[in-house]
Enzyme design. Structure first.
Site, PDB file in Angstrom:
ATOM      1  N   THR A 211       0.858  -1.188   0.000  1.00 35.50           N
ATOM      2  CA  THR A 211       0.000   0.000   0.000  1.00 35.50           C
ATOM      3  C   THR A 211       0.889   1.232   0.000  1.00 35.50           C
ATOM      4  O   THR A 211       2.058   1.156   0.374  1.00 35.50           O
ATOM      5  CB  THR A 211      -0.907  -0.028   1.259  1.00 35.50           C
ATOM      6  OG1 THR A 211      -1.676  -1.224   1.225  1.00 35.50           O
ATOM      7  CG2 THR A 211      -1.841   1.153   1.357  1.00 35.50           C
TER       8      THR A 211
ATOM      9  N   SER B  36     -11.379  -2.447   5.170  1.00 35.24           N
ATOM     10  CA  SER B  36     -10.037  -1.882   5.029  1.00 35.24           C
ATOM     11  C   SER B  36      -9.620  -1.251   6.350  1.00 35.24           C
ATOM     12  O   SER B  36     -10.455  -1.048   7.240  1.00 35.24           O
ATOM     13  CB  SER B  36     -10.072  -0.801   3.942  1.00 35.24           C
ATOM     14  OG  SER B  36      -8.848  -0.130   3.865  1.00 35.24           O
TER      15      SER B  36
ATOM     16  N   GLY C  51       0.323   0.009   5.776  1.00 37.29           N
ATOM     17  CA  GLY C  51       0.730  -0.779   6.947  1.00 37.29           C
ATOM     18  C   GLY C  51      -0.296  -1.804   7.406  1.00 37.29           C
ATOM     19  O   GLY C  51      -0.239  -2.247   8.546  1.00 37.29           O
ATOM     20  N   GLY C  52      -1.258  -2.153   6.526  1.00 39.71           N
ATOM     21  CA  GLY C  52      -2.274  -3.121   6.944  1.00 39.71           C
ATOM     22  C   GLY C  52      -3.046  -2.572   8.133  1.00 39.71           C
ATOM     23  O   GLY C  52      -3.241  -1.358   8.250  1.00 39.71           O
TER      24      GLY C  52
END
Ligand code: DON
Length: 584
Positions: A394, A458, A480-481
């Site tokens: 991302t 998300s 960063g998830g």
């Protein structure tokens, strides 16, 4: 679908001084700034600003370059969320370009023959993970509303780089080698692009051309997002998603029916500032606001980045907020999500009572029950929860233009190179593994289970922050998830409460406390903090690898100030003053 920021009531001293400055310094022209994960993307953004383009134009140009030079993170084959501030109307708007599950998606598509979740890597690289790419359609929608330069102009820097070739950076080389070593990049087209003739990963410094990407961008420049839903590119997407092993269900009809949306921004207060970010299907906005709200209650008088109490409060706030987020948040077009309730002051007042700064939080904190405080339907017993944590794929960029318009854009292909399926010059996302791989947990359904047409939850939290009088303060966000939530909240706390400049706020240590043990960047922590937390019982696991990529642009006393995450390769650079616009 906008929130309007209040106008200052009376001219403040700062405003009077600014007006005087403008009156007596006609040659000092305002400039903008772009902060993103690669200098070549920042240059493309600033080129648009120098030509008189808007923050939206700059963000789009930078994003198409990132799709080429940082393909492990985001691009045409993925999705994203964009927050926009219009300085003239003071309106904040939010754009949702999250991928949809195809019509043929099934709740059990990530389970093996025995009903157990597939190993994550298998799920990621399967065609089932590929959702409808909507990043380009979302960018086009934002451009329709806020663009100033012609759409086709915004793609030219990326087209030129793709045709001429770009230098593989250290970070890209690292991820190519990483993916290749772990059985990734198995599809012939992906291998042909990123491995040499002997099958070895291309090293740092290699000049890589991507004529297929240039060709796709030329089509997007001419046709807009239609280029991805009809014709050759659309067929290539579907073919790559349906290919074995474990081909997915994505079909042309899915590409055509999926649409980005203008959505109501989710805004809340932190101290006397306002923070706006994304509503569901992102858990980013609600969880960032929840951490900030809890932190504010725990630390009415914060002391600074070296204060053990401040960090203990941040860790407690994180543990409580993540527990709620894991339990409740999913696509609210499919399941009821108590978004407003989770950040309601009365709920946060009650929720914070679970925290005791003298001790560490228990490893598992029960989710709260906003309905018990606010009334309404309790959803606590309804779901089994989904604590998913994922890896790195991302990017985030922030832009402010010379007129003060701002963009905060987080874009993603989910994991490194997404599903690692390559079509028409770009990688396809694996966003659908952001769904819970299993449709139930502890005998209960999971809110974030797969369903056709549904968007996976998300954690992305592109944020815009405003001053007490409603003036724009900063654009911030990170990859960063699920750790994004903590990265963004901690950076906002560092700027507002700890009074750090954006670069120092970005450089400051991360402690990711969603679960036990909390991951901590020991070397970046101010002296004494780790020891102080350990003395209170916090178990800290040292880490030197955090996946943040925070990029911040903030209004400073004299000029814009930027912050670029040293954990990635980005920069924050002021743009040259824009060329005068005709007709003004
Ligand atoms: O939407 C999400 O929350 C994830 N797909 C983001 C993944 C991510 O940030 C990986 N980052 N480095």
């Amino acid at each position: 679908m906008t929130v309007v920021m209040p106008s200052p009531r009376a001219p403040t001293l700062a405003l009077v001084l600014t007006l005087l400055l403008v009156a007596f310094a006609p040659l000092a022209r305002a400039t903008g700034m772009t902060a993103a994960a690669d200098p070549r993307a920042v240059a493309a953004g600033n080129e648009m600003l120098a030509r008189g383009g808007s923050a939206t134009d700059a963000a789009i140009a930078a994003m198409f370059v990132l799709g080429l030079v940082e393909p492990q993170s985001a691009g045409v084959g993925g999705g994203g969320f964009l927050m926009h501030y219009d300085a003239e109307t003071r309106k904040v708007s939010a754009y949702d370009g999250r991928e949809w599950a195809p019509a043929g998606a099934r709740p059990d598509m990530f389970l093996d023959a025995e009903g157990k979740p597939l190993p994550l890597r298998e799920a990621v690289q399967s065609g089932h993970s590929v959702g409808t790419p909507l990043l380009v359609a979302m960018l086009a929608m934002a451009h329709e509303d806020h663009g100033r330069l012609p759409w086709r102009d915004l793609l030219q820097p990326a087209i030129k780089l793709a045709d001429d070739g770009f230098v593989i950076s250290e970070r890209l080389a690292f991820w190519i080698a990483f993916a290749a070593e772990r059985g990734g990049l198995s599809q012939p087209a992906a291998r042909a692009y990123l491995l040499d003739a002997e099958g070895k990963p291309l090293p740092k410094g290699t000049i890589l051309r991507n004529p297929a990407y240039a060709e796709t961008l030329r089509k997007i420049a001419r046709q807009g997002p239609r280029a991805l839903t009809r014709g050759d590119v659309a067929r290539a997407i579907v073919e790559a998603a349906q290919a074995g092993p474990r081909g997915g269900a994505l079909a042309l009809a899915d590409l055509r029916s999926a649409k980005p949306r203008r959505v109501q921004p989710l805004c809340g207060e932190f101290r006397d500032h306002t923070v706006c970010s994304m509503p569901p299907p992102s858990s980013g906005g609600v969880a960032v606001l929840s951490i900030l709200g809890l932190f504010e209650r725990l630390r009415p008088a914060p002391e600074g980045a070296a204060s053990v109490d401040d960090w203990a409060a941040f860790l407690w706030a994180s543990r409580l907020a993540y527990s709620d987020r894991d339990h409740y948040v999913a696509d609210d077009a499919f399941v009821p999500v108590p978004t407003k309730e989770l950040i309601a002051p009365a709920y946060l007042d009650a929720r914070v009572r679970a925290a005791d700064l003298a001790t560490a939080a228990p490893a598992a904190v029960e989710p709260g029950d906003p309905a018990a405080i606010l009334g309404g339907e309790s959803l606590r017993q309804r779901w089994g929860g989904d604590p998913a944590v994922r890896t790195t794929g991302t990017t985030h960029l922030s832009v402010v233009d010379a007129d003060g318009n701002a963009v905060s854009l987080t874009a993603t292909v989910e994991s490194v190179f997404g599903s690692q399926r390559f079509a028409a010059g770009f990688f396809l996302n694996n966003q659908l593994t952001d769904f819970s791989l299993s449709p139930s947990r502890n005998g209960l359904p999971v809110a974030n289970a797969v369903a056709p047409g549904k968007r996976p939850r998300s954690s992305m939290a592109p944020a815009l922050v405003f001053e007490p009088d409603g003036d724009f303060y900063a654009a911030v966000g990170s990859p960063g998830g699920s750790a994004i939530i903590g990265y963004v909240a901690r950076t906002i706390i560092a700027m507002i409460d700890w009074r750090l400049e954006p670069q120092a706020a970005v450089d400051m240590a991360h402690i990711t406390a969603a679960r036990t043990p909390a991951r901590a960047e020991m070397e970046r922590l101010p002296k004494g903090v780790a020891e102080g937390l350990a003395a209170r019982g916090w178990e800290l696991q040292p880490t030197t690898f955090e996946a943040s990529g925070l990029h911040v642009v903030k209004v400073g006393p004299q000029a814009l100030q930027g912050g670029a995450d040293p954990r990635r390769e980005g920069v924050a650079v002021a743009a040259p003053p824009p060329a005068p616009r005709r007709g003004r």
